[in-house]
Design a protein around this motif. Structure first.
Motif, PDB file in Angstrom:
ATOM      1  N   LYS A  11      24.389  -0.938   6.290  1.00  0.00           N
ATOM      2  CA  LYS A  11      25.597  -1.423   5.619  1.00  0.00           C
ATOM      3  C   LYS A  11      25.318  -1.709   4.143  1.00  0.00           C
ATOM      4  O   LYS A  11      26.083  -1.291   3.263  1.00  0.00           O
ATOM      5  CB  LYS A  11      26.099  -2.697   6.311  1.00  0.00           C
ATOM      6  N   GLN A  12      24.206  -2.386   3.874  1.00  0.00           N
ATOM      7  CA  GLN A  12      23.838  -2.672   2.484  1.00  0.00           C
ATOM      8  C   GLN A  12      23.529  -1.377   1.727  1.00  0.00           C
ATOM      9  O   GLN A  12      23.891  -1.226   0.563  1.00  0.00           O
ATOM     10  CB  GLN A  12      22.617  -3.591   2.452  1.00  0.00           C
ATOM     11  N   PHE A  13      22.851  -0.451   2.401  1.00  0.00           N
ATOM     12  CA  PHE A  13      22.506   0.816   1.770  1.00  0.00           C
ATOM     13  C   PHE A  13      23.767   1.568   1.331  1.00  0.00           C
ATOM     14  O   PHE A  13      23.854   2.071   0.209  1.00  0.00           O
ATOM     15  CB  PHE A  13      21.683   1.675   2.734  1.00  0.00           C
ATOM     16  N   ARG A  14      24.755   1.644   2.207  1.00  0.00           N
ATOM     17  CA  ARG A  14      25.989   2.381   1.885  1.00  0.00           C
ATOM     18  C   ARG A  14      26.776   1.689   0.772  1.00  0.00           C
ATOM     19  O   ARG A  14      27.455   2.349  -0.013  1.00  0.00           O
ATOM     20  CB  ARG A  14      26.848   2.516   3.146  1.00  0.00           C
ATOM     21  N   GLU A  15      26.703   0.367   0.729  1.00  0.00           N
ATOM     22  CA  GLU A  15      27.406  -0.356  -0.336  1.00  0.00           C
ATOM     23  C   GLU A  15      26.756  -0.122  -1.702  1.00  0.00           C
ATOM     24  O   GLU A  15      27.444   0.001  -2.709  1.00  0.00           O
ATOM     25  CB  GLU A  15      27.425  -1.851  -0.022  1.00  0.00           C
ATOM     26  N   ASN A  21      26.320   9.323  -8.108  1.00  0.00           N
ATOM     27  CA  ASN A  21      26.342   8.587  -9.376  1.00  0.00           C
ATOM     28  C   ASN A  21      25.579   7.268  -9.274  1.00  0.00           C
ATOM     29  O   ASN A  21      24.830   6.894 -10.184  1.00  0.00           O
ATOM     30  CB  ASN A  21      27.788   8.320  -9.809  1.00  0.00           C
ATOM     31  N   ALA A  22      25.773   6.559  -8.169  1.00  0.00           N
ATOM     32  CA  ALA A  22      25.070   5.294  -7.957  1.00  0.00           C
ATOM     33  C   ALA A  22      23.563   5.537  -7.843  1.00  0.00           C
ATOM     34  O   ALA A  22      22.756   4.765  -8.372  1.00  0.00           O
ATOM     35  CB  ALA A  22      25.599   4.603  -6.702  1.00  0.00           C
ATOM     36  N   CYS A  23      23.189   6.620  -7.175  1.00  0.00           N
ATOM     37  CA  CYS A  23      21.771   6.959  -7.033  1.00  0.00           C
ATOM     38  C   CYS A  23      21.158   7.305  -8.383  1.00  0.00           C
ATOM     39  O   CYS A  23      20.046   6.868  -8.712  1.00  0.00           O
ATOM     40  CB  CYS A  23      21.597   8.132  -6.071  1.00  0.00           C
ATOM     41  N   PHE A  85      18.966   8.493   1.388  1.00  0.00           N
ATOM     42  CA  PHE A  85      19.085   8.221   2.815  1.00  0.00           C
ATOM     43  C   PHE A  85      17.793   8.603   3.535  1.00  0.00           C
ATOM     44  O   PHE A  85      17.370   7.918   4.474  1.00  0.00           O
ATOM     45  CB  PHE A  85      20.262   8.988   3.419  1.00  0.00           C
ATOM     46  N   ALA A  86      17.137   9.659   3.081  1.00  0.00           N
ATOM     47  CA  ALA A  86      15.849  10.053   3.664  1.00  0.00           C
ATOM     48  C   ALA A  86      14.811   8.959   3.427  1.00  0.00           C
ATOM     49  O   ALA A  86      14.012   8.638   4.321  1.00  0.00           O
ATOM     50  CB  ALA A  86      15.382  11.373   3.059  1.00  0.00           C
ATOM     51  N   ILE A  87      14.818   8.367   2.231  1.00  0.00           N
ATOM     52  CA  ILE A  87      13.889   7.275   1.923  1.00  0.00           C
ATOM     53  C   ILE A  87      14.211   6.049   2.787  1.00  0.00           C
ATOM     54  O   ILE A  87      13.310   5.351   3.265  1.00  0.00           O
ATOM     55  CB  ILE A  87      13.944   6.920   0.427  1.00  0.00           C
ATOM     56  N   PHE A  88      15.495   5.796   3.000  1.00  0.00           N
ATOM     57  CA  PHE A  88      15.907   4.684   3.866  1.00  0.00           C
ATOM     58  C   PHE A  88      15.392   4.889   5.287  1.00  0.00           C
ATOM     59  O   PHE A  88      14.797   3.986   5.885  1.00  0.00           O
ATOM     60  CB  PHE A  88      17.434   4.563   3.865  1.00  0.00           C
ATOM     61  N   LEU A  89      15.591   6.087   5.840  1.00  0.00           N
ATOM     62  CA  LEU A  89      15.107   6.388   7.189  1.00  0.00           C
ATOM     63  C   LEU A  89      13.590   6.310   7.252  1.00  0.00           C
ATOM     64  O   LEU A  89      13.015   5.840   8.239  1.00  0.00           O
ATOM     65  CB  LEU A  89      15.576   7.790   7.612  1.00  0.00           C
TER      66      LEU A  89
END
Length: 302
Positions: A11-15, A21-23, A85-89
């Motif tokens: 949830k925090q990641f998606r926010e 652009n955010a990345c 997202f790959a880094i998150f996983l």
């Protein structure tokens, strides 16, 4: 009930990173910091984002900066949201993230998933400061078990410390009273004295107390260190007046490495083993961090 140490949720990641652009903004902040003036004309106005490209432009002289240049994202055509997202996983997986699993998550080719994970491992910047205090030294051997091989693929004389069919690795662990021990690990061509001792002298402060098993490559270290030995061959795993001579910390680290390789990666080639060791060292040293994702992303700054 076990507490969830990794408090950084999807949830925090998606926010924080809803789009490319955010990345890109995050990458720009990490690679260029709070840039106060243009490096070309000295203009103090903030850079403006160029919407058609992954770059920022000076408002005065139109000098452009590409934040992804010279990073793991250099010239990539894969969306930055996929990378993040790959880094998150990668950081929330307990025993590692395989290329096949990432391929299924992102819907990319295996070749792309493998390259992304290789680049993420390259990004890792582990803490390799000089170690002191109580230090554990140990070597291990990465590779399949000979007994599990087909009859025509078995390797003769491969038991014990023979590494005909395995890759030797060497680890140094710094104990901590708070339980936050730190480890450094290397792939090595062999486990001979002339290979291991230079690594010890380079990474361990002279006069420290070092704990090893009876392997003869450690002979002579008592000239510069307080050398404690536990004789594994005799079934002795803990010794000393205070029961402080052991290498159980490193044995625990090696078990994590082997579980990760056997459970998630199945097979690791010698060519890329050093990158996998970087990954397992990073996981071990940051095991108590609440936001391992940010620890890894922040490596872009270095």
């Amino acid at each position: 009930m076990c507490k969830n140490k990794n408090k950084y949720t999807i949830k925090q990641f998606r926010e924080e990173y809803p789009d490319d652009n955010a990345c890109l903004d995050k990458i720009f902040k990490l690679t260029h910091g709070d840039m106060t003036e243009c490096p070309k004309c000295g203009c103090t106005k903030s850079f403006v984002r160029v919407k058609t490209r992954r770059c920022y432009q000076c408002r005065s002289c139109y000098h452009q900066i590409y934040p992804t240049a010279s990073t793991i994202f250099h010239k990539t055509t894969t969306p930055l949201t996929y990378w993040f997202f790959a880094i998150f996983l990668f950081t929330i997986s307990k025993n590692g993230l395989s290329a096949c699993e990432l391929q299924r998550h992102l819907g990319v080719t295996y070749k792309t998933a493998f390259r992304m994970l290789r680049q993420i491992r390259i990004l890792i910047n582990n803490d390799e400061r000089i170690m002191s205090g109580v230090i554990e030294l140990d070597e291990a051997y990465i590779g399949g078990k000979n007994k599990n091989r087909h009859k025509d693929k078995k390797v003769k004389n491969s038991q014990g410390r023979a590494y005909i069919d395995k890759s030797p690795v060497f680890g140094i662990l710094e104990r901590s009273e708070e339980g936050t021990s730190r480890v450094i690990a290397y792939t090595v061509p062999d486990v001979k004295s002339q290979t291991l001792k230079p690594l010890v002298y380079d990474k361990v402060e002279l006069g420290s107390a070092i704990m090893t098993d009876e392997w003869n490559s450690y002979t002579g270290l008592n000239k510069d260190y307080e050398h404690g030995i536990c004789f594994h061959g005799k079934g002795n795993y803990v010794s000393g007046e205070n029961n402080d001579i052991y290498t159980n910390g490193l044995e625990n680290f090696w078990s994590n490495v082997k579980r990760g390789i056997n459970g998630s990666y199945i097979h690791v080639s010698r060519r890329y083993l050093h990158l996998y060791m970087k990954e397992f060292v990073f996981r071990y040293n940051n095991r108590d961090k609440s936001e391992m994702f940010n620890e890894l992303i922040n490596c872009l700054a270095s």
